[in-house]
Design an enzyme around this catalytic site. Sequence first.
Site, short mmCIF file in Angstrom:
data_model
loop_
_atom_site.label_atom_id
_atom_site.label_comp_id
_atom_site.label_asym_id
_atom_site.label_seq_id
_atom_site.Cartn_x
_atom_site.Cartn_y
_atom_site.Cartn_z
CD GLU A 55 135.67 46.45 54.51
OE1 GLU A 55 135.40 45.72 54.99
OE2 GLU A 55 137.04 46.95 54.90
CG ASP A 115 131.91 45.00 55.77
OD1 ASP A 115 131.41 45.55 56.74
OD2 ASP A 115 131.64 44.79 54.76
CD GLN A 123 132.82 41.43 53.97
OE1 GLN A 123 134.00 40.84 53.92
NE2 GLN A 123 132.48 42.24 52.97
N GLY A 151 156.69 47.39 60.35
CA GLY A 151 157.56 47.03 61.73
C GLY A 151 159.01 47.56 61.70
N GLY A 152 159.64 46.84 62.49
CA GLY A 152 161.05 47.47 62.53
C GLY A 152 162.27 47.10 61.39
N1 COA Z 1 111.27 41.24 58.29
C1 COA Z 1 110.59 42.39 58.26
N2 COA Z 1 111.66 43.68 58.19
C2 COA Z 1 113.12 43.18 58.59
C3 COA Z 1 113.51 41.93 58.55
C4 COA Z 1 112.53 40.80 58.47
N3 COA Z 1 113.13 39.75 58.66
N4 COA Z 1 114.83 41.76 58.54
C5 COA Z 1 115.06 43.47 58.46
N5 COA Z 1 114.03 44.23 58.46
C6 COA Z 1 114.01 45.48 58.38
C7 COA Z 1 114.35 46.10 59.93
O1 COA Z 1 113.42 46.20 60.74
C8 COA Z 1 114.48 47.49 59.16
O2 COA Z 1 113.50 48.35 58.92
P1 COA Z 1 113.14 49.68 59.62
O3 COA Z 1 114.34 50.60 59.27
O4 COA Z 1 111.68 50.17 59.13
O5 COA Z 1 113.15 49.29 61.15
C9 COA Z 1 115.30 47.27 57.94
O6 COA Z 1 114.75 45.86 57.37
C10 COA Z 1 116.93 46.91 57.98
O7 COA Z 1 117.34 48.15 58.09
P2 COA Z 1 119.01 48.29 58.10
O8 COA Z 1 119.78 47.23 58.99
O9 COA Z 1 119.19 49.81 58.44
O10 COA Z 1 119.38 48.08 56.60
P3 COA Z 1 120.06 49.04 55.33
O11 COA Z 1 120.04 48.05 54.05
O12 COA Z 1 119.14 50.07 55.26
O13 COA Z 1 121.26 49.40 55.70
C11 COA Z 1 123.62 48.69 56.75
C12 COA Z 1 122.31 48.36 55.76
C13 COA Z 1 124.40 47.83 56.29
C14 COA Z 1 124.14 50.08 56.09
C15 COA Z 1 123.07 48.74 57.93
O14 COA Z 1 122.39 47.81 58.45
C16 COA Z 1 124.18 49.05 59.00
O15 COA Z 1 124.68 50.38 59.15
N6 COA Z 1 124.52 48.18 59.86
C17 COA Z 1 125.72 48.25 60.86
C18 COA Z 1 126.85 48.58 60.35
C19 COA Z 1 127.51 46.92 59.33
O16 COA Z 1 127.33 46.11 60.02
N7 COA Z 1 127.69 47.50 58.14
C20 COA Z 1 128.44 46.54 57.57
C21 COA Z 1 127.52 45.86 56.70
S1 COA Z 1 128.39 44.71 55.70
#
Ligand code: COA
Length: 424
Positions: free
Chosen positions: A139, A168, A17, A246-247
Amino acid sequence: MGRALDGVRILDFTHVQSGPTCTQLLAWLGADVIKVERPGIGDITRGQLRDVPNADSLYFTMLNANKRSITIDTKHPKGKELLEGLIKVCDVMVENFGPGVVERMGFPWERVHALNPRMVMASVKGFGPGPYEDCKVYENVAQCTGGSASTTGFDDGPPLVTAAQIGDTGTGLHLALGIVAALYQRTTTGQGQRVLAAMQDGVLNLCRVKLRDQQRLAHGPLTEYPQYPNRKFGDAVPRAGNASGGGQPGWILKCKGWETDPNAYIYFITQAPVWEKICEIIGKTAWITHPDYAKPEARLPRLTEIFDTIEKWTMTKTKFEAMDILNQYDIPCGPILSMKELAEEPSLRKTGTVVEVDHPTRGKYLTVGNPIKLSDSPTEVKRSPLLGEHTDEILRKVLGFDDTRIAEFKASGALGGTKPMAAE
Ligand code: COA
């Protein structure tokens, strides 16, 4: 008519998101947003909270309007080659991967900057530099670590998260502002820069008034809080229930029908300049001059009694009747509108804040359109892309590939072929 961000091309690596809400907004402002997705799966939200079988979920479709989708396996050498090409021809790269992911992918800021010095690289992370910088965040984690949960809810209950997606969508908004500011600075420096919006920082920014109250607490009780005057304050800002931040004191009051309708309530603000009118409407004219009620300071220790008395009046009216009467006298108030009422509200449809969109696999659905209206940059909300819908088009028109090159990349497996992952 042109649009504000015409000519800006965005390489969109966002998912879930926070990031998608940022790039959707930029698309509505006119940017060409190219969403890079994992072949076969795409943004994880495509399959989450599905209501229509085999169709992209509302979670996805409501956050990815007006974008183009290309599927690239970013771990494949040929996929990396494609990304290099895209980085060279885009203006902004946006990502909200977990900490360290873009670096592992081979595209840290230094490399992106070397490939395209004009590129703005923007990221959402859960935390800024510090003890938690390596943590993944969703979130509600941000709401809890950014000060919102500790200050939301009632004094005698646990901390509460809010339905507003301040972690988010709130951070996506902060990031979008950072991006347009960086693009503006680029017009004089000729250089891109790194933009970071941490979710904890974004939530704290939105909870600014509570950090204000934390400091006021050192100088005495918070007199507009429901804890005043009878309950004790600790050393941290307590949860203030529905008190106004607020106030001008406010509270949520029951209206006619509250016994069966969970949303038959109105927010009522006892703004000082209209106090006399409030007293007249609720039939308490003695309060206009009474020393315990006439001045705002005198009313502070009596707010519970005052709101209980006002509620006796609001309970005789529906929330809309109360709103009509109070607005005649400029008394600030707001009926508690349900999602059903908002979805059906004609004025929101008229302004494009709520929009109906048609989608080839799921049919018609409602989405929230652009809440920011620009007089010279109209927004037309277009449906979200199907997974990889624009892969060929982007290879051909953005990267200038011919049929042979496209066939070569397709055959390499870089545009497809990664193993599917579980949705959650
Ligand atoms: N092709 C191949 N691999 C891909 C890809 C693609 N097109 N797009 C993503 N990936 C892989 C990445 O390389 C990564 O792999 P790795 O860990 O082996 O290097 C993996 O997919 C994605 O990792 P990540 O972003 O950590 O996803 P997640 O599902 O484990 O975690 C979150 C999700 C949201 C917790 C994390 O992305 C995060 O903390 N983001 C920052 C904060 C944020 O925006 N949070 C709010 C989300 S609404």
